[in-house]
Design an enzyme around this catalytic site. Structure first.
Site, short mmCIF file in Angstrom:
data_model
loop_
_atom_site.label_atom_id
_atom_site.label_comp_id
_atom_site.label_asym_id
_atom_site.label_seq_id
_atom_site.Cartn_x
_atom_site.Cartn_y
_atom_site.Cartn_z
N SER A 183 142.96 49.61 51.11
CA SER A 183 143.59 48.70 51.94
C SER A 183 142.17 47.76 52.70
CB SER A 183 144.52 49.26 52.93
OG SER A 183 143.51 49.88 53.98
N SER A 216 144.88 54.29 61.16
CA SER A 216 144.75 55.44 60.31
C SER A 216 144.88 55.06 58.63
CB SER A 216 145.77 56.55 60.52
OG SER A 216 145.59 57.64 59.69
N PRO A 217 144.12 55.54 57.78
CA PRO A 217 143.05 56.33 57.99
C PRO A 217 141.50 55.61 58.47
CG PRO A 217 143.26 56.17 55.61
CD PRO A 217 144.31 55.26 56.46
N ASP A 255 151.08 54.31 70.49
CA ASP A 255 151.85 53.49 69.46
C ASP A 255 151.25 52.22 69.38
OD1 ASP A 255 153.85 52.01 68.46
OD2 ASP A 255 155.42 52.64 69.80
N ASP A 271 147.85 46.14 60.08
CA ASP A 271 148.53 46.39 58.98
C ASP A 271 149.67 47.28 59.02
OD1 ASP A 271 149.05 45.84 56.31
OD2 ASP A 271 147.74 47.23 55.63
N LYS A 300 155.28 42.43 56.38
CA LYS A 300 155.93 42.82 55.34
C LYS A 300 156.95 42.16 55.05
CE LYS A 300 152.55 46.08 56.03
NZ LYS A 300 151.42 46.10 54.79
#
Length: 354
Positions: A183, A216-217, A255, A271, A300
């Protein structure tokens, strides 16, 4: 010369048709859009002479969301032999070109043609130069030849300053081995797409701070660290040890939709997989409240009316910022490394320089 040909991600032909049809209607350019599903291309066939040229003259390519590349022109059928002579004859009424790109579609058939194009380009380039049809001048129009097959090609022209940065709109980025996920290439492509290269040192400097929401990651965090930024990574999941070892990353288990920085940062990137309307609210908060100067955020798109939804959310953002009386530039593009998503870049224009 009256067809506008556009490359796109396979499966998004309908979005390209909807988008270009909307622009054509607004500009009063008569015609119709068509795109075969999964073909990785779409066309707008203009009803009146000069329609395609007018579309390209009135629109800025970097303001289009779903097209990866565009050119105006028409199809040419080529013989099995002596294709170059046929192309030279077809180009007699075209302007002298300043550059040449041979392109294929982003499909299995297109990939099979890429070897042919590499071999064909050298003799074609020499023939064009010898005939005085091609010179080394970036200010002149670009000749774009999109090969549908070895016998069928779309012969198109576009302004080098008002078309894709790369052939077919596909950047040649190398995946860095030390990056935690692929990504990372999405954010690297976004830098190229939205920020002029000569402004990187100023706007992506090593004295800046950044936040990666849903980090993450660490694929996107890696790009910020690579630029030397101090990064706060927000995610309940683990971060790659290689990033933590740099000393530039603070990982907070929180969060991404509720956490906010105590002090404004230069960059926010995100993302997170979430409904685009909720992600849009996040963008409006961060830019609207001055929590960051610039942001790159992915929306998205799992729904059917994807262009309509993106257009609605972009219009909503614009109206929100206008109501708050703040100046924000908004850009949106489906990048090559995007999947069922688009990438938005936003920048506050009314904040004092750092």
């Amino acid at each position: 010369m009256n067809t506008l040909f556009m490359h796109c991600r396979p499966g998004f032909e309908g979005e390209v048709c909807a988008e270009i049809s909307e622009h054509a209607a607004r500009l009063g350019v008569a015609g119709y859009a068509k795109g075969k599903p999964q073909s990785a291309s779409a066309e707008f066939v203009c009803s009146e002479e000069g329609g395609a040229e007018r579309l390209m003259g009135e629109l800025r390519f970097n303001q289009l969301i779903f097209p990866r590349q565009w050119a105006r022109g028409g199809y040419v059928e080529l013989p099995e032999r002596d294709r170059i002579s046929v192309l030279l004859a077809q180009l007699a009424d075209f302007p002298v070109f300043g550059s040449l790109w041979l392109e294929v579609l982003d499909s299995n058939e297109g990939k099979e043609l890429s070897t042919f194009c590499r071999k064909f380009e050298v003799p074609l380039r020499k023939a064009l130069e010898k005939a005085g049809r091609l010179v080394d001048d970036p200010g002149r129009p670009r000749l774009l030849l999109t090969f549908i097959s070895g016998r069928r090609v779309f012969v198109g022209v576009a302004s080098a300053s008002n078309s894709a940065l790369w052939p077919m709109g596909i950047p040649r980025l190398k995946f860095p081995r030390e990056a935690p996920s692929r990504s990372t290439l999405k954010l690297e492509e976004a830098w190229h797409q939205f920020i002029p290269r000569e402004q990187w040192e100023q706007r992506l400097g090593d004295d800046m701070t950044g936040v990666d929401l849903g980090a993450s990651p660490g694929g996107w965090t890696y790009q910020l660290v690579r630029r030397g930024m101090l990064v706060t990574a927000i995610d309940n999941g683990p971060m790659a040890e290689s990033l933590m070892d740099t000393g530039l990353v603070q990982h907070l288990m929180a969060d991404g939709f509720t956490w906010q920085p105590k002090q404004p940062v230069d960059w926010m990137v995100c993302d997170i997989v979430e409904k685009p309307a909720r992600t849009t609210s996040l963008i409006e908060t961060w830019l609207g409240e001055g929590l960051c100067r610039e942001a790159v955020v992915n929306l998205k798109l799992p729904m059917k009316q994807r262009y309509a939804e993106v257009r609605r959310l972009l219009d909503r953002m614009e109206a929100t910022f206008k109501a708050r009386k703040i100046r924000v530039s908004i850009a949106c593009k489906q990048l090559y490394h995007d999947r069922e998503e688009v990438t938005c870049h936003l920048r506050r224009l009314d904040l004092k320089p750092r």
